[in-house]
Design an enzyme around this catalytic site. Structure first.
Site, PDB file in Angstrom:
ATOM      1  N   LYS A 184     -12.482   2.229   4.813  1.00  0.00           N
ATOM      2  CA  LYS A 184     -12.070   0.846   5.103  1.00  0.00           C
ATOM      3  C   LYS A 184     -10.657   0.816   5.676  1.00  0.00           C
ATOM      4  CE  LYS A 184     -10.344  -1.867   1.756  1.00  0.00           C
ATOM      5  NZ  LYS A 184      -9.032  -2.422   2.063  1.00  0.00           N
ATOM      6  N   ASN A 185      -9.731   1.515   5.026  1.00  0.00           N
ATOM      7  CA  ASN A 185      -8.330   1.415   5.410  1.00  0.00           C
ATOM      8  C   ASN A 185      -7.988   2.169   6.688  1.00  0.00           C
ATOM      9  OD1 ASN A 185      -7.968  -0.271   3.325  1.00  0.00           O
ATOM     10  ND2 ASN A 185      -6.953   1.195   1.978  1.00  0.00           N
ATOM     11  N   CYS A 234      -0.636 -12.139  -2.856  1.00  0.00           N
ATOM     12  CA  CYS A 234      -1.867 -11.396  -3.138  1.00  0.00           C
ATOM     13  C   CYS A 234      -1.864 -11.059  -4.616  1.00  0.00           C
ATOM     14  CB  CYS A 234      -1.847 -10.146  -2.268  1.00  0.00           C
ATOM     15  SG  CYS A 234      -2.970  -8.854  -2.764  1.00  0.00           S
ATOM     16  N   ARG A 261       3.769  -8.937  -1.437  1.00  0.00           N
ATOM     17  CA  ARG A 261       3.383  -8.281  -0.177  1.00  0.00           C
ATOM     18  C   ARG A 261       3.953  -8.977   1.057  1.00  0.00           C
ATOM     19  NH1 ARG A 261      -2.740  -6.176  -0.489  1.00  0.00           N
ATOM     20  NH2 ARG A 261      -1.948  -4.689   1.047  1.00  0.00           N
ATOM     21  N   ASP A 292      -4.087   3.105  -4.830  1.00  0.00           N
ATOM     22  CA  ASP A 292      -5.461   2.572  -4.809  1.00  0.00           C
ATOM     23  C   ASP A 292      -6.387   3.307  -5.763  1.00  0.00           C
ATOM     24  OD1 ASP A 292      -5.412   1.849  -1.214  1.00  0.00           O
ATOM     25  OD2 ASP A 292      -4.483   0.856  -2.930  1.00  0.00           O
ATOM     26  N   ARG A 307     -15.939  -5.640  -0.872  1.00  0.00           N
ATOM     27  CA  ARG A 307     -14.984  -5.558   0.227  1.00  0.00           C
ATOM     28  C   ARG A 307     -14.650  -4.113   0.569  1.00  0.00           C
ATOM     29  NH1 ARG A 307      -9.951  -9.454  -0.111  1.00  0.00           N
ATOM     30  NH2 ARG A 307      -9.781  -8.472   1.932  1.00  0.00           N
TER      31      ARG A 307
HETATM   32  C1  EPZ Z   1      -2.122  -0.425   2.747  1.00  0.00           C
HETATM   33  O1  EPZ Z   1      -1.604  -1.738   2.537  1.00  0.00           O
HETATM   34  C2  EPZ Z   1      -3.557  -0.450   2.198  1.00  0.00           C
HETATM   35  N1  EPZ Z   1      -4.325  -1.451   2.904  1.00  0.00           N
HETATM   36  C3  EPZ Z   1      -3.534  -0.777   0.709  1.00  0.00           C
HETATM   37  O2  EPZ Z   1      -4.863  -0.692   0.201  1.00  0.00           O
HETATM   38  C4  EPZ Z   1      -2.695   0.267  -0.010  1.00  0.00           C
HETATM   39  O3  EPZ Z   1      -2.585  -0.081  -1.365  1.00  0.00           O
HETATM   40  C5  EPZ Z   1      -1.280   0.322   0.611  1.00  0.00           C
HETATM   41  O4  EPZ Z   1      -1.364   0.565   2.022  1.00  0.00           O
HETATM   42  C6  EPZ Z   1      -0.427   1.427   0.005  1.00  0.00           C
HETATM   43  O5  EPZ Z   1      -1.041   2.661   0.123  1.00  0.00           O
HETATM   44  C7  EPZ Z   1      -4.855  -1.133   4.112  1.00  0.00           C
HETATM   45  O6  EPZ Z   1      -4.685  -0.056   4.640  1.00  0.00           O
HETATM   46  C8  EPZ Z   1      -5.663  -2.193   4.793  1.00  0.00           C
HETATM   47  P1  EPZ Z   1       2.313  -1.077   2.505  1.00  0.00           P
HETATM   48  P2  EPZ Z   1      -0.230  -2.200   3.227  1.00  0.00           P
HETATM   49  O7  EPZ Z   1       2.830  -1.803   3.693  1.00  0.00           O
HETATM   50  O8  EPZ Z   1      -0.126  -1.609   4.563  1.00  0.00           O
HETATM   51  C9  EPZ Z   1       5.953  -3.574   0.639  1.00  0.00           C
HETATM   52  C10 EPZ Z   1      -6.806  -1.376  -0.949  1.00  0.00           C
HETATM   53  O9  EPZ Z   1      -7.010  -1.500  -2.171  1.00  0.00           O
HETATM   54  N2  EPZ Z   1       6.137  -4.141   1.999  1.00  0.00           N
HETATM   55  O10 EPZ Z   1       2.374   0.399   2.518  1.00  0.00           O
HETATM   56  O11 EPZ Z   1      -0.157  -3.672   3.088  1.00  0.00           O
HETATM   57  C11 EPZ Z   1       4.633  -4.026  -0.006  1.00  0.00           C
HETATM   58  O12 EPZ Z   1       4.748  -5.282  -0.598  1.00  0.00           O
HETATM   59  C12 EPZ Z   1      -5.478  -1.872  -0.336  1.00  0.00           C
HETATM   60  O13 EPZ Z   1      -7.605  -0.868  -0.161  1.00  0.00           O
HETATM   61  C13 EPZ Z   1       7.218  -4.964   2.216  1.00  0.00           C
HETATM   62  O14 EPZ Z   1       8.019  -5.232   1.308  1.00  0.00           O
HETATM   63  O15 EPZ Z   1       0.811  -1.539   2.212  1.00  0.00           O
HETATM   64  C14 EPZ Z   1       4.386  -2.901  -0.995  1.00  0.00           C
HETATM   65  O16 EPZ Z   1       5.106  -3.153  -2.165  1.00  0.00           O
HETATM   66  C15 EPZ Z   1      -4.642  -2.631  -1.313  1.00  0.00           C
HETATM   67  N3  EPZ Z   1       7.394  -5.479   3.468  1.00  0.00           N
HETATM   68  C16 EPZ Z   1       4.930  -1.684  -0.252  1.00  0.00           C
HETATM   69  O17 EPZ Z   1       5.800  -2.171   0.765  1.00  0.00           O
HETATM   70  C17 EPZ Z   1       6.515  -5.201   4.508  1.00  0.00           C
HETATM   71  O18 EPZ Z   1       6.693  -5.709   5.621  1.00  0.00           O
HETATM   72  C18 EPZ Z   1       3.864  -0.819   0.405  1.00  0.00           C
HETATM   73  O19 EPZ Z   1       3.051  -1.655   1.198  1.00  0.00           O
HETATM   74  C19 EPZ Z   1       5.429  -4.355   4.258  1.00  0.00           C
HETATM   75  C20 EPZ Z   1       5.252  -3.829   2.987  1.00  0.00           C
END
Ligand code: EPZ
Length: 428
Positions: free
Chosen positions: A22-23, A120, A125, A314, A406
């Site tokens: 998915k990701n 979320c 996020r 995850d 999902r």
């Molecule tokens: C990806 O989300 C995955 N989703 C998530 O999987 C996964 O948990 C996450 O990466 C971490 O591995 C997809 O790939 C679609 P991040 P993403 O940007 O890209 C903060 C699942 O269960 N942050 O690496 O949204 C954020 O809040 C999902 O399949 C900011 O502060 O994750 C988090 O605390 C859930 N500002 C941290 O960084 C930003 O602009 C990491 O988030 C972006 C992120």
């Protein structure tokens, strides 16, 4: 609404075939907006999030044709010089990953209006790093009425250093800098297999991205609005989180599962911790086997979530469910999302004993769990409840399983093939 009925306390045995990731699929589908050619995707998982992503591409003006096979989807996606560059709140709020249309639409069409995703279940996020990326690459950004409004006559290269690793913001930088005027250097990037796979796809489409899988990317922009495109199909790689979830289920139920069409190297740290807990792991030609049939007691093992190659956030909830029947106490430290312990309340209902303060949960292993009605709150929390239910004596009802659909393809069918007593029922 569907719910699952699981009669637990029986070991899982047999083979399971892992679906596409998915990701990986979600950002790769959005990257096809940049292509001059039709992009042909294969091995897309049959998930509601993938259906939704394809729907978004149609809403944005893409021509999408797809064929559904038994266990995957093939899709042909074509974008032309005309598109509707608005991703409305109604769409983005249902799937926050749709924020990844921002870069490709801005790069190709010079303007885009994307709804802010909002909060979320697992954390605030924010998308401030995505906005930082676009500004560093020459865009003018306005935040108005809950929308990001971005304009850029031309994408100009820039140097970006992320304060912490973000998967999504790294992917946004790769898709946008690929067509920029000049060379961009991006530091402290995501090294997740899904990010590397997106980079491989962009390079196949004609981009010049170097350093994939390292902390620093160097991107020679093509100084154009589009990428030439790929003349060969883009195959989605196996889902390492799905594979990890079945691996933990095998150990927790003291079973033996042959996990096929999986890449064990993508979850090395999980396999190491499973071995530490007492399970036997054997790599095979197309995946790996988890054998916990000879495991006397489950040894408690502490985990700390981290960006790849660290322990995936995850898989944190699933690991906690496993540790709730370990022979002793362990700790689970969540360092990626600030609110990813919601599943603790529901695991309690199955008889688990877990105490948490801040981002550290202490799990006091219990000799057994007992079935009860529980409620899924998000995708991975629901996977942990399924593992708890498979271990528990008696029957568990898991409500709101739309969360699980999902991210897990035909999970009840796959579990049934492994000998689990699972029934999908409709409420009311
Ligand atoms: C990806 O989300 C995955 N989703 C998530 O999987 C996964 O948990 C996450 O990466 C971490 O591995 C997809 O790939 C679609 P991040 P993403 O940007 O890209 C903060 C699942 O269960 N942050 O690496 O949204 C954020 O809040 C999902 O399949 C900011 O502060 O994750 C988090 O605390 C859930 N500002 C941290 O960084 C930003 O602009 C990491 O988030 C972006 C992120």
């Amino acid at each position: 609404m569907d719910y699952l009925l699981i009669e637990g306390n029986r070991p899982l045995h047999g083979d399971v075939e892992i679906s596409g990731s998915k990701n990986a699929a979600l950002p790769m589908l959005m990257a096809s907006i940049l292509s001059e050619k039709i992009t042909h995707f294969t091995n897309l998982p049959r998930l509601s999030d993938v259906d939704f992503a394809l729907k978004i591409l149609v809403e944005l003006g893409g021509n999408v044709r797809m064929t559904k096979e038994q266990s995957s989807i093939s899709a042909y996606v074509e974008f032309t010089d005309q598109a509707n560059c608005i991703a409305p709140y109604e769409l983005v709020r249902k799937m926050r990953a749709s924020i990844s249309v921002l870069g490709p639409l801005l790069a190709r069409y010079g303007h885009v209006k994307v709804s802010l995703p909002g909060g979320c279940a697992i954390g605030a996020r924010p998308v401030d790093l995505h906005i930082m990326v676009m500004e560093k690459l020459g865009a003018k950004i306005l935040i108005e009425d809950g929308y990001i409004i971005a304009e850029a006559k031309k994408i100009t290269a820039g140097d970006i250093v992320f304060p912490f690793v973000s998967v999504g913001a790294t992917q946004a930088a790769m898709m946008t800098a690929a067509v920029a005027d000049g060379i961009s250097t991006i530091r402290n990037v995501s090294m997740e297999p899904e990010t590397i796979e997106l980079g491989n796809m962009l390079n196949k489409m004609g981009a010049k991205i170097k350093g994939l899988g390292t902390e620093t990317l160097t991107i020679h922009g093509l100084n154009s609005k589009t990428l030439p495109g790929s003349s060969t199909p883009i195959q989605i790689l196996p889902d390492r989180i799905e594979a990890g979830t079945y691996a933990i289920a095998a150990a927790a139920t003291r079973g033996k599962i042959n996990i096929k069409n999986a890449i064990p190297e993508h979850i090395e740290i999980l396999l190491y911790d499973l071995k530490e807990s007492g399970a036997i792991i054997e790599k095979t030609s197309d995946g790996f086997i988890v054998d916990a049939t000879r495991m006397d007691k489950i040894k408690p093992v502490d985990i700390v979530t981290a960006p790849y190659p660290g322990f995936p956030t995850d898989l944190q909830a699933q690991w906690m469910a496993y540790m709730s029947v370990a022979n002793g106490t362990s700790t689970v430290t969540e360092k990626i999302f600030e609110n990813r312990f919601i599943h603790i309340g529901e695991l309690f209902r199955l008889g688990a004993r877990i105490k948490h303060s801040g981002n550290v949960a202490t799990v006091f292993g219990m000799p057994k769990l007992t079935g009860a009605p529980v409620m899924a709150t998000d995708l991975r929390a629901s996977a942990s409840l399924i593992i708890g239910a498979l271990v528990a004596e008696g029957t568990t009802e898991i409500h709101r399983v739309y969360h699980i659909d999902r991210g897990y393809e035909r999970i009840d069918e796959k579990l049934k093939n492994l000998g689990a007593h699972v029934t999908r029922l409709r409420e009311g």
